[in-house]
Design a protein around this motif. Structure first.
Motif, PDB file in Angstrom:
ATOM      1  N   SER A  63       6.083 -10.244   8.186  1.00 21.30           N
ATOM      2  CA  SER A  63       5.248  -9.338   8.964  1.00 21.30           C
ATOM      3  C   SER A  63       5.025  -8.274   8.117  1.00 21.30           C
ATOM      4  O   SER A  63       5.746  -7.890   7.067  1.00 21.30           O
ATOM      5  CB  SER A  63       5.925  -8.717  10.378  1.00 21.30           C
ATOM      6  N   LEU A  64       3.851  -7.467   8.563  1.00 20.01           N
ATOM      7  CA  LEU A  64       3.514  -6.266   7.713  1.00 20.01           C
ATOM      8  C   LEU A  64       3.934  -5.073   8.862  1.00 20.01           C
ATOM      9  O   LEU A  64       3.627  -4.908   9.740  1.00 20.01           O
ATOM     10  CB  LEU A  64       2.000  -6.217   7.439  1.00 20.01           C
ATOM     11  N   GLY A  65       4.725  -4.260   7.799  1.00 15.25           N
ATOM     12  CA  GLY A  65       5.206  -2.950   8.601  1.00 15.25           C
ATOM     13  C   GLY A  65       4.189  -1.647   8.242  1.00 15.25           C
ATOM     14  O   GLY A  65       3.853  -1.729   7.340  1.00 15.25           O
ATOM     15  N   VAL A  66       4.025  -0.876   9.104  1.00 14.34           N
ATOM     16  CA  VAL A  66       3.149   0.246   8.649  1.00 14.34           C
ATOM     17  C   VAL A  66       3.717   1.565   8.687  1.00 14.34           C
ATOM     18  O   VAL A  66       4.458   1.816   9.980  1.00 14.34           O
ATOM     19  CB  VAL A  66       1.569   0.283   9.575  1.00 14.34           C
ATOM     20  N   ILE A  67       3.745   2.463   7.714  1.00 13.97           N
ATOM     21  CA  ILE A  67       4.392   4.049   7.983  1.00 13.97           C
ATOM     22  C   ILE A  67       3.244   4.863   7.897  1.00 13.97           C
ATOM     23  O   ILE A  67       2.563   4.867   6.923  1.00 13.97           O
ATOM     24  CB  ILE A  67       5.412   3.987   6.917  1.00 13.97           C
ATOM     25  N   TYR A 124       0.867  -0.990   0.074  1.00 15.01           N
ATOM     26  CA  TYR A 124      -0.084   0.055   0.045  1.00 15.01           C
ATOM     27  C   TYR A 124       0.917   1.053  -0.032  1.00 15.01           C
ATOM     28  O   TYR A 124       1.999   1.128   0.974  1.00 15.01           O
ATOM     29  CB  TYR A 124      -1.091   0.033   1.179  1.00 15.01           C
ATOM     30  N   TYR A 125       0.500   2.223  -0.722  1.00 21.47           N
ATOM     31  CA  TYR A 125       1.414   3.396  -0.933  1.00 21.47           C
ATOM     32  C   TYR A 125       0.614   4.584  -1.384  1.00 21.47           C
ATOM     33  O   TYR A 125      -0.138   4.691  -2.313  1.00 21.47           O
ATOM     34  CB  TYR A 125       2.625   3.270  -1.699  1.00 21.47           C
ATOM     35  N   ALA A 157      -3.072  -2.250   9.635  1.00 16.62           N
ATOM     36  CA  ALA A 157      -3.367  -0.717  10.108  1.00 16.62           C
ATOM     37  C   ALA A 157      -3.907  -0.833  11.582  1.00 16.62           C
ATOM     38  O   ALA A 157      -3.430  -0.001  12.279  1.00 16.62           O
ATOM     39  CB  ALA A 157      -4.361  -0.367   9.303  1.00 16.62           C
ATOM     40  N   ARG A 158      -4.779  -1.554  11.599  1.00 16.89           N
ATOM     41  CA  ARG A 158      -5.297  -1.574  13.063  1.00 16.89           C
ATOM     42  C   ARG A 158      -4.417  -2.227  14.134  1.00 16.89           C
ATOM     43  O   ARG A 158      -4.392  -1.544  15.365  1.00 16.89           O
ATOM     44  CB  ARG A 158      -6.590  -2.773  13.104  1.00 16.89           C
ATOM     45  N   GLN A 159      -3.742  -3.198  13.779  1.00 16.56           N
ATOM     46  CA  GLN A 159      -2.641  -3.591  14.853  1.00 16.56           C
ATOM     47  C   GLN A 159      -1.653  -2.490  15.058  1.00 16.56           C
ATOM     48  O   GLN A 159      -0.975  -2.580  16.103  1.00 16.56           O
ATOM     49  CB  GLN A 159      -1.968  -4.885  14.306  1.00 16.56           C
ATOM     50  N   LEU A 214      -6.831   3.261   6.541  1.00 16.68           N
ATOM     51  CA  LEU A 214      -5.752   3.466   5.713  1.00 16.68           C
ATOM     52  C   LEU A 214      -5.355   4.811   5.243  1.00 16.68           C
ATOM     53  O   LEU A 214      -4.316   5.485   5.025  1.00 16.68           O
ATOM     54  CB  LEU A 214      -5.814   2.579   4.420  1.00 16.68           C
ATOM     55  N   GLN A 215      -6.360   5.758   5.539  1.00 19.18           N
ATOM     56  CA  GLN A 215      -6.427   7.278   5.183  1.00 19.18           C
ATOM     57  C   GLN A 215      -5.035   7.794   5.968  1.00 19.18           C
ATOM     58  O   GLN A 215      -4.496   8.893   5.428  1.00 19.18           O
ATOM     59  CB  GLN A 215      -7.600   7.751   5.552  1.00 19.18           C
ATOM     60  N   ASP A 216      -4.915   7.443   7.146  1.00 15.47           N
ATOM     61  CA  ASP A 216      -3.770   7.843   8.038  1.00 15.47           C
ATOM     62  C   ASP A 216      -2.463   7.351   7.644  1.00 15.47           C
ATOM     63  O   ASP A 216      -1.439   7.749   8.167  1.00 15.47           O
ATOM     64  CB  ASP A 216      -3.931   7.463   9.413  1.00 15.47           C
ATOM     65  N   LEU A 217      -2.352   6.195   6.586  1.00 15.56           N
ATOM     66  CA  LEU A 217      -1.197   5.625   6.517  1.00 15.56           C
ATOM     67  C   LEU A 217      -0.476   6.212   5.275  1.00 15.56           C
ATOM     68  O   LEU A 217      -1.043   6.490   4.208  1.00 15.56           O
ATOM     69  CB  LEU A 217      -1.398   4.232   6.206  1.00 15.56           C
ATOM     70  N   GLN A 218       0.954   6.166   5.050  1.00 15.41           N
ATOM     71  CA  GLN A 218       1.600   6.309   3.724  1.00 15.41           C
ATOM     72  C   GLN A 218       1.944   5.124   3.046  1.00 15.41           C
ATOM     73  O   GLN A 218       1.914   4.938   1.851  1.00 15.41           O
ATOM     74  CB  GLN A 218       2.692   7.060   4.026  1.00 15.41           C
ATOM     75  N   ALA A 219       2.308   4.021   3.965  1.00 13.06           N
ATOM     76  CA  ALA A 219       2.655   2.862   3.277  1.00 13.06           C
ATOM     77  C   ALA A 219       2.607   1.620   4.359  1.00 13.06           C
ATOM     78  O   ALA A 219       2.499   1.610   5.338  1.00 13.06           O
ATOM     79  CB  ALA A 219       4.256   2.926   3.022  1.00 13.06           C
TER      80      ALA A 219
END
Length: 182
Positions: A152-156, A107-108, A131-133, A139-144
């Protein structure tokens, strides 16, 4: 009925106790000596060696025909091979490409990278779960969102993007991905 199914004497019991105690202590010392990287989240290389060491230790623990020295040599060999491959991997770009999976952008900048999601058998729900974790409601608050080497999934978050140097190489690999087919 053959009673050897139930009892074959004290010799195998003593053998298991000796191999178990000495082998366990040897593994603890070897893994402690190789540093925390060996016990970190696992890359495929780390996973293979962990399974192999576990399998070898389990086998020598219950096999009466395996000597203590042979068991220790097998365990030491596996740890040395892991250490050597990790060292070579850390110094060689080619070995990193052979042994590691690169991070994957899922996601970007407001768009799901659908080709990447399909390729890695992930869903939009997996991205939302990440995103929740990470404490985000949307997702609106996320860049990537990135799939790391260890699975694992990393959220930025958008406000944590900075100059983007840790994800820009992966953005360039997925230009214009078919994210518009939402």
């Amino acid at each position: 009925m053959d009673l050897s199914y139930f009892w074959t004497g004290w010799s195998p019991i003593w053998h298991t106790l000796l191999i178990g105690i000495v082998g366990y202590l040897t593994l603890v010392i070897l893994l402690r000596g190789t540093g925390p990287r060996t016990m970190a989240k696992m890359t495929p290389l780390d996973f293979v060696i962990a399974v192999t060491i576990g399998s070898a230790f389990g086998r020598v623990l219950t096999a009466v025909d395996v000597s203590l020295v042979q068991a220790l040599v097998a365990l030491v060999l596996l740890v040395i091979v892991q250490w050597m491959l990790a060292t070579i991997r850390s110094r060689s770009h080619l070995m990193r490409r052979l042994l590691d999976s690169p991070p994957v952008l899922l996601y970007y900048d407001g768009a799901l990278q659908r080709k990447a999601l399909r390729k890695h058998r992930l869903t939009e729900a997996d991205v939302h779960t990440a995103a929740r974790q990470s404490g985000h409601g949307s997702l609106q608050d996320l860049q990537a969102v990135i799939l790391h080497q260890d699975g694992s999934l990393g959220v930025i978050a958008g406000n944590s993007m900075g100059d983007g140097s840790s994800i820009l190489p992966f953005v360039e690999q997925h230009p214009g991905d078919d994210s518009q087919d939402r």
